[in-house]
Design a protein around this motif. Structure first.
Motif, short mmCIF file in Angstrom:
data_model
loop_
_atom_site.label_atom_id
_atom_site.label_comp_id
_atom_site.label_asym_id
_atom_site.label_seq_id
_atom_site.Cartn_x
_atom_site.Cartn_y
_atom_site.Cartn_z
N GLU A 118 43.32 2.47 34.09
CA GLU A 118 44.16 2.42 32.89
C GLU A 118 43.33 2.08 31.67
N LEU A 119 43.78 2.61 30.54
CA LEU A 119 43.22 2.26 29.25
C LEU A 119 44.36 1.61 28.48
N ARG A 120 44.14 0.38 27.98
CA ARG A 120 45.18 -0.31 27.20
C ARG A 120 44.77 -0.31 25.74
N VAL A 121 45.61 0.26 24.92
CA VAL A 121 45.26 0.39 23.50
C VAL A 121 46.36 -0.22 22.64
N PRO A 122 46.05 -1.30 21.91
CA PRO A 122 47.05 -1.85 20.99
C PRO A 122 47.44 -0.81 19.94
N ALA A 123 48.70 -0.80 19.56
CA ALA A 123 49.16 0.15 18.54
C ALA A 123 48.40 -0.10 17.23
N GLN A 124 48.25 0.97 16.46
CA GLN A 124 47.60 0.85 15.16
C GLN A 124 48.41 -0.05 14.25
N PRO A 125 47.77 -0.84 13.38
CA PRO A 125 48.55 -1.64 12.43
C PRO A 125 49.35 -0.73 11.51
N SER A 126 50.65 -1.00 11.38
CA SER A 126 51.45 -0.12 10.52
C SER A 126 51.10 -0.44 9.07
N GLY A 127 51.14 0.59 8.25
CA GLY A 127 50.82 0.38 6.83
C GLY A 127 49.35 0.52 6.52
N ALA A 128 48.51 0.67 7.55
CA ALA A 128 47.09 0.88 7.29
C ALA A 128 46.78 2.37 7.33
N ALA A 129 45.84 2.80 6.51
CA ALA A 129 45.41 4.19 6.55
C ALA A 129 44.33 4.34 7.61
N TRP A 130 44.15 5.56 8.09
CA TRP A 130 43.16 5.79 9.16
C TRP A 130 42.49 7.12 8.96
N THR A 131 41.30 7.26 9.53
CA THR A 131 40.63 8.56 9.52
C THR A 131 39.65 8.66 10.68
N TYR A 132 39.43 9.87 11.12
CA TYR A 132 38.34 10.14 12.06
C TYR A 132 37.56 11.31 11.49
N ILE A 133 36.32 11.06 11.11
CA ILE A 133 35.47 12.12 10.56
C ILE A 133 34.46 12.52 11.62
N LYS A 134 34.47 13.80 11.97
CA LYS A 134 33.52 14.33 12.94
C LYS A 134 32.63 15.30 12.19
N TYR A 135 31.38 14.89 11.95
CA TYR A 135 30.48 15.73 11.16
C TYR A 135 29.81 16.75 12.07
N LEU A 136 30.09 18.03 11.83
CA LEU A 136 29.66 19.12 12.69
C LEU A 136 28.90 20.16 11.89
N PRO A 137 27.58 19.99 11.72
CA PRO A 137 26.85 21.01 10.97
C PRO A 137 26.65 22.31 11.73
N ARG A 138 26.88 22.33 13.05
CA ARG A 138 26.66 23.56 13.82
C ARG A 138 27.98 24.26 14.09
N THR A 139 28.64 23.97 15.21
CA THR A 139 29.89 24.68 15.51
C THR A 139 31.02 23.69 15.73
N GLU A 140 32.24 24.19 15.61
CA GLU A 140 33.44 23.36 15.69
C GLU A 140 33.64 22.69 17.05
N ASP A 141 33.12 23.30 18.11
CA ASP A 141 33.38 22.76 19.45
C ASP A 141 32.24 21.84 19.90
N ASP A 142 31.29 21.56 19.01
CA ASP A 142 30.10 20.79 19.38
C ASP A 142 30.42 19.30 19.48
N TYR A 143 29.44 18.55 20.03
CA TYR A 143 29.47 17.11 19.89
C TYR A 143 29.11 16.80 18.43
N ALA A 144 29.56 15.65 17.94
CA ALA A 144 29.28 15.28 16.56
C ALA A 144 27.80 15.00 16.34
N THR A 145 27.33 15.26 15.13
CA THR A 145 26.02 14.77 14.70
C THR A 145 26.17 13.30 14.31
#
Lengths: 285, 159
Positions: A167-194
């Protein structure tokens, strides 16, 4: 590929029994997308594969008391599409949505990803800043480990050979906070991130009330940028402050040269994408 | 490397027909489909799950058969490119690829068709960005991407 005995237990207990019996000569196969690749490239040569494809336990995704519980055998596609996850931790749903391609996410599991511990995978930075913990079970018992203590090195974890991530236990995100996930991909969309950056933040009255940042693909494990967080909390949320605080990540990353970029480039891009992530979550983008 | 491989009995239903074969435990599903069952429409190209040539449908979801062990497919229901047409009647996605030039050399085409068919079963009217996101895991080295996207749009409209 080397020769191995293939076991297909029907229950988790049966699987744990096989691991207790064969110890480090056995490898657990959940989705198998990473493990089969390692086998094909002869990077591992176990005598026994304990495949979990017949096990029907540990695949549910539920929430209670502000914590999302994701079964170790849930697929990464299940997490991406789960209404429970999308509602309580949209950052996590997005992180899993960015993994490889749908063909891989259909098969790859959450527990398998944790155990594989590739530092360039998409979920780890988000798991770190959400404060996730991992439930690992063996015939000897069960333990709950903070995700940051699971990742040890490139493809290395503190999990024991006879343990399965149930199992993976993940506390819910704090409400009212903004979030982002940036995946920088200079090669192709399906790649692992740089370089990848996950961030959560909240500005209040022009000051930083809460900020959390972690990076992937730029060190032997995903890393939390506490040095950035500590420098910003309680301070005015200005572009200059974010720019200055971001510089500190160049001291904590430890990237390697590879086809996704040279070490110095990844170090520079770690600073750039940390700053952009901070600007996004603190309303300065 | 041992000389006598450990063997495993694998029973699968592929394109509606049941097969039983005894294979080494290290047999990949793509090799099993091609060499043990003789269904050579499914291709292996990159061998590490990246290019999409080996895409098949495994228990209702597309999967990369090159990084799946045949032993794990024991008891599974599989559809390969050979099972997509209904007798002599091609699937609408196959028709669209022919009518819109969705291929050149054809090596990636079985995987492209399997992925596109799964897309339209999940999302019958995908937008162009949705098509691109879903299909990004299927590489075409003849650079036929525009025609592939057009083919999928045409198949969606034909339904």
């Amino acid at each position: 590929m080397n020769d191995f005995a293939f076991h297909a237990p029907e229950t988790l207990d049966e699987a744990l029994g096989l691991l207790a019996q064969h110890g480090a000569d056995a490898k657990v196969m959940a989705g198998g997308t990473s493990l089969t690749t390692l086998l094909k490239q002869s990077l591992i040569a176990p005598g026994h594969i304990v495949s979990l494809h017949r096990v029907r336990e540990c695949a549910a995704i539920e929430a209670s008391d502000g914590v999302i519980r994701i079964g170790g055998l849930a697929t990464q596609r299940d997490v991406e599409l789960s209404p429970v996850v999308k509602e309580r931790a949209p950052l996590l749903a997005e992180a899993y949505r960015r993994v490889a391609t749908v063909r891989i996410r259909n098969v790859a599991t959450v527990g398998g990803g944790v155990a594989q511990a590739d530092p360039a995978m998409d979920p780890p930075p988000s798991l770190l800043i959400l404060g996730a913990s991992v439930v690992a079970k063996s015939a000897r018992g069960e333990r709950v480990i903070p995700i940051g203590e699971v990742y040890a090195d490139y493809y290395e974890t503190t999990l024991e050979p006879d343990e399965i991530v149930t199992e993976l236990r993940v506390p819910a995100q704090p409400s009212g906070a903004a979030w982002t996930y940036i995946k920088y991909l200079p090669r192709t969309e399906d790649d692992y991130a740089t370089v990848s950056v996950a961030a959560i933040g909240r500005a209040e009255g022009g000051s930083v009330a809460d900020v959390r940042v972690a990076l992937g693909a730029v060190a032997p494990t995903a890393i939390r940028a506490s040095v950035v967080e500590d420098a910003l909390v309680g301070q005015p949320a200005t572009s200059d402050a974010l720019r200055e605080a971001s510089q500190a990540v160049s001291e904590i990353v430890d990237p390697t040269d590879d086809p996704r970029g040279s070490a110095w480039y990844k170090r520079d891009m770690s600073v750039v994408f940390t700053r952009r992530a901070l600007e996004q979550v603190l309303g300065l983008a | 490397m041992t000389t006598t491989p450990v063997r495993q009995s694998v029973t699968v239903t592929v394109n509606g027909q049941e097969y039983v074969r005894e294979v080494p435990t290290y047999r990949t599903l793509v090799d099993f489909i091609r060499y043990d069952l003789g269904l050579t429409g499914t291709k292996e190209a990159c061998s590490v799950g990246v290019c999409g040539a080996c895409t098949i449908e495994l228990d209702g979801r597309i999967a990369a058969s090159c990084i799946t062990l045949a032993a794990r497919a024991d008891g599974a229901t599989i559809t390969t490119i050979e099972g997509v047409a209904d007798g002599d009647n091609l699937h609408p996605v196959q028709e669209a690829f022919i009518n819109h030039g969705g291929f050149q050399c054809g090596a990636c085409t079985p995987g492209q068709i399997m992925a596109a068919k799964a897309l339209l079963e999940t999302n019958p009217s995908p937008t162009e960005p949705e098509i691109k996101e879903w299909m990004m895991g299927n590489l075409c080295r003849c650079t036929g991407y525009y025609q592939i996207i057009e083919s999928i749009q045409a198949a969606a409209e034909a339904k």
